[in-house]
Scaffold this motif. Structure first.
Motif, short mmCIF file in Angstrom:
data_model
loop_
_atom_site.label_atom_id
_atom_site.label_comp_id
_atom_site.label_asym_id
_atom_site.label_seq_id
_atom_site.Cartn_x
_atom_site.Cartn_y
_atom_site.Cartn_z
N MET A 94 0.85 -1.19 0.00
CA MET A 94 0.00 0.00 0.00
C MET A 94 0.88 1.24 0.00
O MET A 94 1.73 1.39 0.86
N VAL A 96 0.80 5.35 0.04
CA VAL A 96 0.03 6.57 0.27
C VAL A 96 0.95 7.75 0.01
O VAL A 96 2.00 7.87 0.65
N LEU A 109 -1.32 8.72 -8.83
CA LEU A 109 -2.20 7.55 -8.95
C LEU A 109 -1.86 6.70 -10.17
O LEU A 109 -1.95 5.48 -10.14
N ASP A 114 -1.68 4.19 -4.18
CA ASP A 114 -3.00 3.60 -3.92
C ASP A 114 -3.95 4.63 -3.33
O ASP A 114 -5.16 4.59 -3.59
N GLU A 115 -3.40 5.55 -2.53
CA GLU A 115 -4.20 6.60 -1.91
C GLU A 115 -3.41 7.91 -1.96
O GLU A 115 -2.18 7.91 -1.98
N ILE A 116 -4.16 9.03 -1.94
CA ILE A 116 -3.55 10.35 -1.95
C ILE A 116 -4.01 11.12 -0.72
O ILE A 116 -5.17 11.04 -0.32
N VAL A 117 -3.08 11.87 -0.11
CA VAL A 117 -3.45 12.79 0.96
C VAL A 117 -3.10 14.21 0.53
O VAL A 117 -2.09 14.43 -0.14
N ASP A 143 -16.50 11.58 2.73
CA ASP A 143 -16.40 11.56 1.27
C ASP A 143 -17.03 12.86 0.78
O ASP A 143 -17.22 13.80 1.54
#
Length: 215
Positions: A94, A96, A109, A114-117, A143
């Protein structure tokens, strides 16, 4: 407890390290600047000085063994992008990655994240909502539609029960908890009475919460 590889130890990265330490996770921290690495040593399990764009260096860390790899690099997007891509190529479970703008998020991405902050964007949103009203104490966006708000009990609700207010039927909002004297009371029933100075943790759609509490 999770094992986490944290890359980039600027202000954002250091704050992540401190919080992960409080949560008792195992953290391997990486930065190419020695003073930053030394600064986080009290808060991490291990730390190394190194260039995250160096494939051999990243490979030596065994990135596939970590539950999460966090790329917290802030001021060098090229380095963040290459690091993200390398981590995924080397088998990271994973990844981020930090982004400052939507266009950066798209590239990250596409290249392994897998994820963005968005620390600046998320904090800006929180600040705008938190301080645009006198009775909002905290805010968590779940969300685009749903959020959790900590709000003061409206004056018109003081002395009334949750059942009398009937917030779920009128506004489609759920009361998750009541905050009294800084402590959360999670057992909320229709008979729970509200008093002045308390706060509510409510869950619902943005527009419903805004309408209900006149935000």
């Amino acid at each position: 407890m999770k094992s986490i590889l944290l890359i980039g130890l600027g202000r954002f990265g250091k704050n992540i390290a401190v919080k992960l330490h409080e949560l008792k996770h195992e953290v391997m921290a990486i930065d190419k600047r020695e003073e930053r690495v030394e600064d986080v040593l009290p808060y991490v399990t291990n730390a190394q000085i190194g260039d995250s764009m160096n494939e051999a260096f990243l490979r030596s860390l065994g990135v596939g063994n970590y539950d999460v790899c966090i790329v917290a690099i802030g001021n060098d997007f090229q380095s963040s992008l290459e690091t993200t891509s390398l981590l995924k190529e080397l088998g990271a479970k994973m990844v981020v990655s930090r982004a400052a703008r939507d266009v950066q998020a798209k590239f990250l991405l596409r290249n392994g994240a897998d994820e963005i902050v968005y620390p600046e964007k998320q904090l800006a949103t929180w600040t705008a909502i938190r301080y645009s009203s006198d009775h909002i104490f905290d805010y968590i966006e779940l969300d685009h539609d749903y959020a959790i708000f900590e709000v003061a009990v409206p004056q018109g609700w003081v002395g009334r029960s949750v059942g009398e207010i009937n917030i779920r039927q009128k506004y489609n909002i759920n009361i998750m908890a009541l905050k009294r004297n800084g402590k959360l009371e999670l057992t909320i029933t229709p008979e729970t009475y509200l008093t002045e100075g308390e706060a509510l943790l409510v869950l619902g759609k943005h527009r419903d919460i805004q309408k209900c509490f006149h935000i």
